[in-house]
Design a protein around this motif. Structure first.
Motif, PDB file in Angstrom:
ATOM      1  N   SER A 194      19.030  26.180  46.693  1.00 17.82           N
ATOM      2  CA  SER A 194      19.241  26.790  45.379  1.00 17.82           C
ATOM      3  C   SER A 194      18.135  27.790  45.067  1.00 17.82           C
ATOM      4  O   SER A 194      17.005  27.650  45.534  1.00 17.82           O
ATOM      5  N   VAL A 195      18.472  28.795  44.290  1.00 16.66           N
ATOM      6  CA  VAL A 195      17.516  29.825  43.897  1.00 16.66           C
ATOM      7  C   VAL A 195      17.324  29.764  42.390  1.00 16.66           C
ATOM      8  O   VAL A 195      18.296  29.632  41.631  1.00 16.66           O
ATOM      9  N   ASN A 196      16.088  29.829  41.964  1.00 17.33           N
ATOM     10  CA  ASN A 196      15.777  29.795  40.546  1.00 17.33           C
ATOM     11  C   ASN A 196      16.470  30.962  39.829  1.00 17.33           C
ATOM     12  O   ASN A 196      16.228  32.122  40.155  1.00 17.33           O
ATOM     13  N   PRO A 197      17.345  30.686  38.856  1.00 14.72           N
ATOM     14  CA  PRO A 197      18.062  31.763  38.143  1.00 14.72           C
ATOM     15  C   PRO A 197      17.112  32.765  37.479  1.00 14.72           C
ATOM     16  O   PRO A 197      17.427  33.958  37.387  1.00 14.72           O
ATOM     17  N   GLU A 198      15.961  32.278  37.033  1.00 11.39           N
ATOM     18  CA  GLU A 198      14.992  33.169  36.399  1.00 11.39           C
ATOM     19  C   GLU A 198      14.502  34.230  37.374  1.00 11.39           C
ATOM     20  O   GLU A 198      14.347  35.402  37.014  1.00 11.39           O
ATOM     21  N   PHE A 199      14.289  33.829  38.625  1.00  8.18           N
ATOM     22  CA  PHE A 199      13.854  34.784  39.640  1.00  8.18           C
ATOM     23  C   PHE A 199      14.955  35.787  39.958  1.00  8.18           C
ATOM     24  O   PHE A 199      14.697  36.965  40.202  1.00  8.18           O
ATOM     25  N   LEU A 200      16.213  35.336  39.954  1.00  9.26           N
ATOM     26  CA  LEU A 200      17.324  36.237  40.223  1.00  9.26           C
ATOM     27  C   LEU A 200      17.407  37.331  39.171  1.00  9.26           C
ATOM     28  O   LEU A 200      17.674  38.499  39.482  1.00  9.26           O
ATOM     29  N   VAL A 201      17.160  36.962  37.918  1.00  6.66           N
ATOM     30  CA  VAL A 201      17.163  37.935  36.825  1.00  6.66           C
ATOM     31  C   VAL A 201      16.042  38.944  37.025  1.00  6.66           C
ATOM     32  O   VAL A 201      16.229  40.166  36.846  1.00  6.66           O
ATOM     33  N   LYS A 202      14.848  38.459  37.405  1.00  2.21           N
ATOM     34  CA  LYS A 202      13.710  39.347  37.623  1.00  2.21           C
ATOM     35  C   LYS A 202      13.971  40.314  38.777  1.00  2.21           C
ATOM     36  O   LYS A 202      13.644  41.500  38.697  1.00  2.21           O
ATOM     37  N   ILE A 203      14.575  39.804  39.843  1.00  2.16           N
ATOM     38  CA  ILE A 203      14.882  40.640  40.994  1.00  2.16           C
ATOM     39  C   ILE A 203      15.888  41.722  40.622  1.00  2.16           C
ATOM     40  O   ILE A 203      15.729  42.897  40.965  1.00  2.16           O
ATOM     41  N   GLN A 204      16.930  41.337  39.887  1.00  4.02           N
ATOM     42  CA  GLN A 204      17.943  42.309  39.474  1.00  4.02           C
ATOM     43  C   GLN A 204      17.343  43.385  38.575  1.00  4.02           C
ATOM     44  O   GLN A 204      17.637  44.580  38.727  1.00  4.02           O
ATOM     45  N   ARG A 205      16.481  42.958  37.652  1.00  8.25           N
ATOM     46  CA  ARG A 205      15.837  43.919  36.766  1.00  8.25           C
ATOM     47  C   ARG A 205      14.971  44.888  37.567  1.00  8.25           C
ATOM     48  O   ARG A 205      14.963  46.101  37.318  1.00  8.25           O
ATOM     49  N   ARG A 206      14.248  44.341  38.533  1.00  8.46           N
ATOM     50  CA  ARG A 206      13.387  45.170  39.381  1.00  8.46           C
ATOM     51  C   ARG A 206      14.213  46.203  40.143  1.00  8.46           C
ATOM     52  O   ARG A 206      13.838  47.379  40.254  1.00  8.46           O
ATOM     53  N   GLN A 207      15.331  45.778  40.679  1.00 13.39           N
ATOM     54  CA  GLN A 207      16.193  46.678  41.436  1.00 13.39           C
ATOM     55  C   GLN A 207      16.765  47.785  40.553  1.00 13.39           C
ATOM     56  O   GLN A 207      16.832  48.949  40.962  1.00 13.39           O
ATOM     57  N   GLU A 208      17.150  47.443  39.339  1.00 15.44           N
ATOM     58  CA  GLU A 208      17.704  48.434  38.414  1.00 15.44           C
ATOM     59  C   GLU A 208      16.648  49.450  37.997  1.00 15.44           C
ATOM     60  O   GLU A 208      16.929  50.654  37.908  1.00 15.44           O
ATOM     61  N   GLU A 209      15.437  48.965  37.725  1.00 12.59           N
ATOM     62  CA  GLU A 209      14.340  49.864  37.354  1.00 12.59           C
ATOM     63  C   GLU A 209      14.007  50.814  38.497  1.00 12.59           C
ATOM     64  O   GLU A 209      13.749  52.001  38.274  1.00 12.59           O
TER      65      GLU A 209
END
Length: 289
Positions: A2-17
């Motif tokens: 399992s992957v921490n959902p909080e980290f997934l949000v941070k990764i997605q935000r980083r990619q969008e930025e």
């Protein structure tokens, strides 16, 4: 796993930025004929034109950003562009004389080297939102996979894969990597470039993250990647030509550049070993010895 959902949000935000940043830069930095002429210059010639002020630091920076954007769209070798770079280039252009032997020369920096007030995630989730207070293998969950810019079907080598890929693809004249067991030398070799792993403490390690900080005998050291040996030697000469390193980092070896030894035509004696327990050689490699 399992992957921490909080980290997934941070990764997605980083990619969008990152995507938004690249789009904005692409609109302001165009790879036109003038920019192509700049990035196709031999590094030594580029340095000479910067020293003579035939080219400004801003001109060169914009040309290489334009090329790096085109290149990373193909091989994904750039994680971020440092926004302060334009300010630094402008200050250099405003000087009455050049600031030093590498005045205005763009340098690609591997993510394990800190840049002041800039987030350096080292391609790891835990580092993805922490700005550094001082100055990071070829695939990761934040940025994706980096390819070989000479042949996209081949691996780029690692771990300084982006550093070698961007230099080989003319996206930067010089790049900084880091090396424990070949992380500068291997990607340089995979791209037909030149590199040199320095002795520990020959170059300062200030601001360079250690992947094995508890193992002093396996320290990662910073090193440069360049198109050819002449360009590589010019960078080394500039870095070691005075005591500036030792002035702010007393742990560096206070040995200046030795031009007499470098220019000597006397044949070198080179020692090497063929076995290392921590990084054993493959059988097919041993056949070369």
């Amino acid at each position: 796993m399992s992957v921490n959902p909080e980290f997934l949000v941070k990764i997605q935000r980083r990619q969008e930025e990152r995507k938004a940043s690249f789009t904005k830069l692409a609109s302001a930095n165009v790879l036109d004929d003038a920019a192509r002429q700049i990035v196709e210059l031999d590094t030594v010639e580029l340095i000479q034109q910067l020293q003579s002020r035939k080219l400004t630091a801003t001109q060169v920076l914009k040309a290489y950003i334009a090329k790096a954007l085109e290149l990373t769209g193909r091989v994904n070798c750039v994680t971020e562009f440092i926004p302060q770079a334009f300010e630094w280039a402008s200050k250099l252009d405003g000087l009455d004389t050049v600031a030093g032997p590498l005045h205005g020369l763009p340098i690609a920096v591997k993510e394990d080297h800190d840049v002041e007030d800039w987030i350096q995630p080292w391609a790891l989730q835990n580092y993805s939102t922490n700005p550094q207070k001082r100055m990071r293998l070829c695939e990761n969950p934040i940025y994706g996979q980096t390819l070989n810019s000479i042949n996209e079907k081949m691996a780029p080598g690692g771990s300084s894969s982006g550093s070698a890929s961007i230099v080989a693809g003319n996206g930067a004249p010089i790049a900084i990597g880091s090396d424990v067991g070949g992380s500068v030398r291997i990607p340089a070799f995979f791209h037909g470039l030149c590199s040199l792993r320095p002795t520990i403490r020959r170059l300062t390690e200030e601001g360079v993250l250690q992947c094995l900080p508890e193992v002093d005998a396996q320290r990662g050291v910073p090193g440069f990647i360049a198109k050819n040996a002449e360009a590589l030697s010019l960078v080394w000469k500039a870095i070691l030509g005075n005591k500036i390193q030792n002035d702010f980092d007393a742990l560096t070896v206070p040995i200046p550049w030795n031009e007499t030894l470098f220019s000597s035509t006397r044949k070198l004696t080179i020692g090497y070993f063929t076995s290392l327990a921590y990084f054993p050689a493959f059988p097919d490699v041993k056949k070369l010895f």
